[in-house]
Design an enzyme around this catalytic site. Structure first.
Site, mmCIF file in Angstrom:
data_model
loop_
_atom_site.group_PDB
_atom_site.id
_atom_site.type_symbol
_atom_site.label_atom_id
_atom_site.label_comp_id
_atom_site.label_asym_id
_atom_site.label_seq_id
_atom_site.Cartn_x
_atom_site.Cartn_y
_atom_site.Cartn_z
ATOM 1 N N TYR A 143 3.375 -1.973 4.894
ATOM 2 C CA TYR A 143 3.693 -2.983 5.901
ATOM 3 C C TYR A 143 4.158 -2.358 7.217
ATOM 4 O O TYR A 143 4.154 -3.015 8.251
ATOM 5 C CB TYR A 143 4.762 -3.960 5.387
ATOM 6 C CG TYR A 143 4.304 -4.848 4.258
ATOM 7 C CD1 TYR A 143 2.958 -4.968 3.930
ATOM 8 C CD2 TYR A 143 5.220 -5.582 3.513
ATOM 9 C CE1 TYR A 143 2.540 -5.774 2.885
ATOM 10 C CE2 TYR A 143 4.804 -6.406 2.470
ATOM 11 C CZ TYR A 143 3.468 -6.489 2.157
ATOM 12 O OH TYR A 143 3.061 -7.298 1.122
ATOM 13 N N LYS A 189 0.851 3.060 -8.424
ATOM 14 C CA LYS A 189 -0.599 3.131 -8.682
ATOM 15 C C LYS A 189 -0.977 4.603 -8.591
ATOM 16 O O LYS A 189 -1.849 5.016 -7.813
ATOM 17 C CB LYS A 189 -1.331 2.254 -7.644
ATOM 18 C CG LYS A 189 -2.796 2.020 -7.926
ATOM 19 C CD LYS A 189 -3.064 1.119 -9.107
ATOM 20 C CE LYS A 189 -4.559 1.033 -9.357
ATOM 21 N NZ LYS A 189 -4.911 0.396 -10.630
ATOM 22 N N ASP A 221 -1.200 -2.843 -11.771
ATOM 23 C CA ASP A 221 -2.078 -3.852 -12.381
ATOM 24 C C ASP A 221 -1.602 -4.181 -13.789
ATOM 25 O O ASP A 221 -1.550 -5.350 -14.194
ATOM 26 C CB ASP A 221 -3.543 -3.408 -12.355
ATOM 27 C CG ASP A 221 -3.724 -1.926 -12.687
ATOM 28 O OD1 ASP A 221 -2.726 -1.180 -12.697
ATOM 29 O OD2 ASP A 221 -4.877 -1.521 -12.938
ATOM 30 N N ASP A 245 6.483 -7.044 -3.349
ATOM 31 C CA ASP A 245 6.255 -8.364 -2.765
ATOM 32 C C ASP A 245 5.487 -9.236 -3.765
ATOM 33 O O ASP A 245 5.871 -10.376 -4.067
ATOM 34 C CB ASP A 245 5.439 -8.169 -1.474
ATOM 35 C CG ASP A 245 5.403 -9.398 -0.602
ATOM 36 O OD1 ASP A 245 6.070 -10.396 -0.948
ATOM 37 O OD2 ASP A 245 4.711 -9.370 0.429
ATOM 38 N N ASP A 249 7.131 -12.220 -6.636
ATOM 39 C CA ASP A 249 6.688 -13.620 -6.597
ATOM 40 C C ASP A 249 6.152 -14.049 -7.968
ATOM 41 O O ASP A 249 6.411 -15.155 -8.432
ATOM 42 C CB ASP A 249 5.606 -13.820 -5.527
ATOM 43 C CG ASP A 249 6.195 -14.265 -4.200
ATOM 44 O OD1 ASP A 249 7.389 -13.977 -3.965
ATOM 45 O OD2 ASP A 249 5.480 -14.902 -3.407
#
Ligand code: NAD
Length: 356
Positions: A143, A189, A221, A245, A249
């Site tokens: 970001y 990852k 994942d 993020d 959620d």
């Protein structure tokens, strides 16, 4: 004379003002009989700031937050400001504020209240007893990484982490794990991304200072899948900005509604305490928003920023009691509700409980 704290208040846009007002109602009901005093200073950010000053994060707010003990924040954004250039949109105000405040650690608890096991889209047996703390790195990663550019026929962003950034967020996670079940799952990852391989190696280095904490690693994942398959396996999840993020959620839905979950963004200085949801423009102004995530955020503020643990415990207990008695806003309405309440009625109920 009691303890005096300066609280910055950023109500924001959409449902922001409605839910923050309820949290303040609860804090006021509580502080009166807990021996401390809260002094509030309202500040502008997001769409409300754009309307008043032309920019999403006015200098006054940047300066103002620095003189506070903590900042309570609602939410920003909405369709009215969606067509502005990216750096002038409400969301860029929030990203810049987090950067300015140095709040590199985002703590997001995902707790399933026993009273609401039926509110989750997953089976009650899967979610009963879930108590996860997601520790998300907040001021680095993709970001913020440079270079970034949107061109005519391609666009790119950069995912970068420095050793210092990984070490400091990992330490936060290990310290929290020490006070909980002493288990950390670091999510990355590393099979595809060099930045993740670096993340993993650095977290392993930090873990050497915390021999009592069990550290495991999981690809993002798989973590997304495991959160839904068997969420009870997690205690603390440590991860970077973008993975955190998304995963937080997903974790939030274990609890049944995004309207329930608080967060704390902390770092070296003043912390920002806010619900994990957005400004919910679809229900703004109707008085039906769930204020519990913001009231819970106020509880985290008391605990982590002000050290008023007894007061925070009172809020947490009051929330549980209101749910146990069947008081629900509409987002939770279908689940064992005795009464569908408005945003301010829930605030009244919690304020009443904590004032006793
Ligand atoms: P959202 O979280 O605002 O809403 C998603 C859904 O959840 C909506 O149906 C909404 O009605 C519902 N919801 C959210 N909070 C609720 C609550 N307290 N009670 C009951 N229902 C609730 O996400 P979105 O719709 O993707 O975004 C809306 C705006 O919020 C956008 O402008 C977005 O950029 C912004 N946003 C801000 C923040 C923030 O301020 N931290 C975070 C996320 C999104």
């Amino acid at each position: 004379m009691g303890r005096n704290y300066k609280i910055g208040v950023i109500k924001g846009d959409g449902i922001g003002p409605e839910i923050v007002d309820e949290a303040i109602k609860v804090l006021d009901a509580l502080s009166a009989n807990m021996g401390f005093n809260l002094e509030y200073t309202e500040m502008l950010m997001g769409g409300a700031a754009i309307d008043e000053t032309g920019v999403p994060l006015p200098q006054e707010t940047i300066q103002g937050v620095k003189s506070c003990d903590a900042v309570l924040f609602g939410a920003i954004g909405g369709p009215k400001w969606d067509n502005l250039e990216r750096h002038l949109r409400p969301e860029s105000g929030l990203l810049s504020l987090r950067k300015e405040m140095g709040t590199f650690a985002n703590l997001r608890p995902a707790i399933v209240y026993d009273e609401l096991v039926n509110a989750s889209t997953l089976k009650p047996d899967v979610v009963r007893g879930v108590d996860i703390m997601v520790v998300r790195e907040l001021t680095g990663g993709i970001y913020f990484g440079q270079p970034r550019e949107l061109l005519e026929d391609r666009a790119y962003n950069t995912m970068v982490y420095t050793r210092e950034e990984v070490v400091r967020i990992a330490k936060v996670a290990f310290e929290i794990a020490m006070k909980r079940d002493k288990r950390i799952c670091s999510v990355d990852k590393a099979n595809v991304l060099e930045v993740s391989q670096f993340w993993r190696e650095t977290v392993i280095e930090v873990s050497k200072d915390y021999p009592k904490v069990e550290l495991t690693h999981m690809y993002v994942d798989n973590a997304a899948m495991q959160l839904i398959r068997n969420p009870k396996q997690f205690d603390v999840i440590l991860t970077g900005n973008i993975f955190g993020d998304i995963l937080s959620d997903a974790a939030s839905m274990l609890s049944g509604s995004i309207g329930l979950l608080p967060s704390a963004s902390t770092g070296a200085g003043v912390g920002l305490y806010e619900p994990i949801h957005g400004s919910a423009p679809d229900i703004a102004g109707q008085g039906i928003a769930n204020p519990l995530a913001t009231i819970s955020s106020a509880s985290m503020m008391l605990r982590y920023a002000l050290g008023e643990d007894a007061a925070a415990d009172k809020i947490d207990k009051a929330i549980k009691k209101s749910l146990a008695k069947g008081y629900r806003t509409g987002d939770l309405g279908a689940y064992d509700a005795r009464e569908i309440c408005s945003c301010s009625e829930i605030g009244d109920i919690i304020a009443n409980y904590v004032s006793k």
